[in-house]
Write an enzyme that holds these catalytic residues in place. Structure first.
Site, short mmCIF file in Angstrom:
data_model
loop_
_atom_site.label_atom_id
_atom_site.label_comp_id
_atom_site.label_asym_id
_atom_site.label_seq_id
_atom_site.Cartn_x
_atom_site.Cartn_y
_atom_site.Cartn_z
CG HIS A 143 7.21 -8.18 0.11
ND1 HIS A 143 6.53 -8.71 1.19
CD2 HIS A 143 8.42 -8.78 0.10
CE1 HIS A 143 7.32 -9.60 1.81
NE2 HIS A 143 8.46 -9.66 1.16
CG ASP B 241 -0.27 0.07 2.55
OD1 ASP B 241 0.56 0.98 2.74
OD2 ASP B 241 -0.56 -0.76 3.44
CB CYS C 109 4.19 -1.16 -21.38
SG CYS C 109 5.71 -0.42 -20.74
P1 OAD Z 1 0.60 -10.87 8.50
O1 OAD Z 1 -0.86 -10.82 8.20
O2 OAD Z 1 1.30 -12.16 8.35
O3 OAD Z 1 0.86 -10.38 9.98
C1 OAD Z 1 0.33 -9.17 10.47
C2 OAD Z 1 0.84 -8.95 11.87
O4 OAD Z 1 0.34 -7.69 12.32
C3 OAD Z 1 0.38 -10.00 12.88
O5 OAD Z 1 1.49 -10.41 13.68
C4 OAD Z 1 -0.66 -9.27 13.73
O6 OAD Z 1 -0.67 -9.70 15.08
C5 OAD Z 1 -0.15 -7.83 13.63
N1 OAD Z 1 -1.21 -6.83 13.78
C6 OAD Z 1 -2.51 -6.88 13.39
N2 OAD Z 1 -3.16 -5.75 13.69
C7 OAD Z 1 -2.25 -4.95 14.31
C8 OAD Z 1 -2.30 -3.64 14.87
N3 OAD Z 1 -3.41 -2.92 14.87
N4 OAD Z 1 -1.18 -3.14 15.42
C9 OAD Z 1 -0.03 -3.87 15.44
N5 OAD Z 1 0.08 -5.09 14.92
C10 OAD Z 1 -1.01 -5.63 14.37
O7 OAD Z 1 1.29 -9.73 7.61
P2 OAD Z 1 2.84 -9.53 7.24
O8 OAD Z 1 3.71 -9.98 8.37
O9 OAD Z 1 3.00 -8.15 6.76
O10 OAD Z 1 3.97 -11.09 1.18
O11 OAD Z 1 3.00 -10.53 6.04
C11 OAD Z 1 4.26 -10.66 5.45
C12 OAD Z 1 4.10 -10.99 3.99
O12 OAD Z 1 3.28 -12.16 3.88
C13 OAD Z 1 3.36 -9.97 3.17
O13 OAD Z 1 4.18 -8.89 2.75
C14 OAD Z 1 2.86 -10.75 2.02
C15 OAD Z 1 2.33 -11.94 2.79
O14 OAD Z 1 2.20 -13.12 2.13
C16 OAD Z 1 3.78 -11.34 -0.13
O15 OAD Z 1 2.67 -11.29 -0.65
C17 OAD Z 1 5.03 -11.69 -0.87
#
Ligand code: OAD
Length: 252
Positions: free
Chosen positions: A124, A109, A155
């Site tokens: 990413h 985003d 493109c």
């Molecule tokens: P996840 O959905 O795996 O994890 C989100 C994290 O944010 C979790 O640990 C939640 O506990 C935490 N969380 C949720 N709400 C929150 C809040 N209000 N304040 C603080 N923390 C909060 O998302 P990512 O770790 O970003 O990659 O995922 C990593 C990657 O996996 C993404 O970039 C994407 C995905 O598959 C690709 O698509 C290549």
């Protein structure tokens, strides 16, 4: 102010005469309170869609319309969300902090930019960028990639109808890894915000930084999968934890 900063000096016990350098990693959790779905929560994106369908090159080769439609919807949804207090706080840190600061996000985003952060490394990729599979160039993009009648837009650089979302799919190499690892090996403090610690290489950044002697801090709603790797962890919503931590770093 000096106390908060020296707390994170790499050589604790010694006088540090510079502001500690910081690397921040953000994930979907920082944008959750803005209304963007995370991936792994109950009802999150990976419960609504199969990773292999929409986040792998093979899925795109199999059904490009499905994949383009998925990212078109996510891009369009950005118009209805706003950055929250956590994005704004990181922008404030960038504006007021005197030391080195690298903001790395796994998010596709644009909420860090709209929150005011001047430099954001999107490891990413970005929803608002198109990657041409023909000329391999990137273009700023804020329109559907799947037009009425299933047509594909051209493109802007080579005119081939070969655009794909400029996002990193599973099996592809995240962007600017050399720069990120160089910053991790030189930083004094690594802070991870709102990420599950489930996806490498980002999940390994904490060990990289820690191995190089940095202090490590997790700010997350709940303990992440990698929580035990961090020297310090604070749990709660990013909209509260991040402004509080930034205030501490800036001594205000
Ligand atoms: P996840 O959905 O795996 O994890 C989100 C994290 O944010 C979790 O640990 C939640 O506990 C935490 N969380 C949720 N709400 C929150 C809040 N209000 N304040 C603080 N923390 C909060 O998302 P990512 O770790 O970003 O990659 O995922 C990593 C990657 O996996 C993404 O970039 C994407 C995905 O598959 C690709 O698509 C290549």
């Amino acid at each position: 102010m000096a106390c908060q900063l020296e707390q994170y000096g790499k050589h604790s016990g010694h006088m540090t005469n510079h502001s500690p350098s910081i690397v921040i990693l953000t994930g979907a959790g920082i944008s959750a309170e803005s209304g963007i779905d995370t991936f792994r929560s109950a009802g999150g994106l990976w419960e609504q869609h199969k990773v292999e369908d929409v986040a792998k090159p093979e899925g795109f080769a199999r059904d490009p319309e499905l994949v383009l439609g998925f990212y078109d919807a996510r891009r369009a949804a950005l118009a209805g969300v706003e950055p929250n207090a956590a994005h704004h706080a990181l922008a404030r840190l960038a504006a007021e902090y005197s030391g080195e600061l690298l903001l790395v996000t796994q998010n596709v985003d644009d909420l860090h930019e709209r929150g005011g952060s001047p430099q954001v490394l999107h490891m990413h990729g970005e929803l608002k960028s198109a990657l041409c599979q023909s000329c391999e160039m990137r273009s700023a993009w804020d329109a559907p990639m799947l037009e009425a009648g299933g047509r594909r837009p051209k493109c802007p650089i080579c005119a081939a109808p070969s655009l794909r979302p400029d996002v990193v799919w599973f099996g592809e190499m995240p962007y600017q890894m050399e720069r990120i690892y160089a910053a991790l090996s030189a930083c004094d403090l690594f802070v991870s915000i709102g990420t599950s610690g489930a996806v490498y290489p980002a999940a390994g950044f904490v060990q990289e930084a820690r191995g190089a002697g940095a202090a490590t801090l997790e700010l997350n709603l709940e303990p992440s999968e990698g929580s035990h790797h961090f020297a310090e962890a604070r749990h709660g919503p990013a909209s509260q934890l991040v402004p509080q931590w930034v205030g501490e770093m800036l001594g205000a």
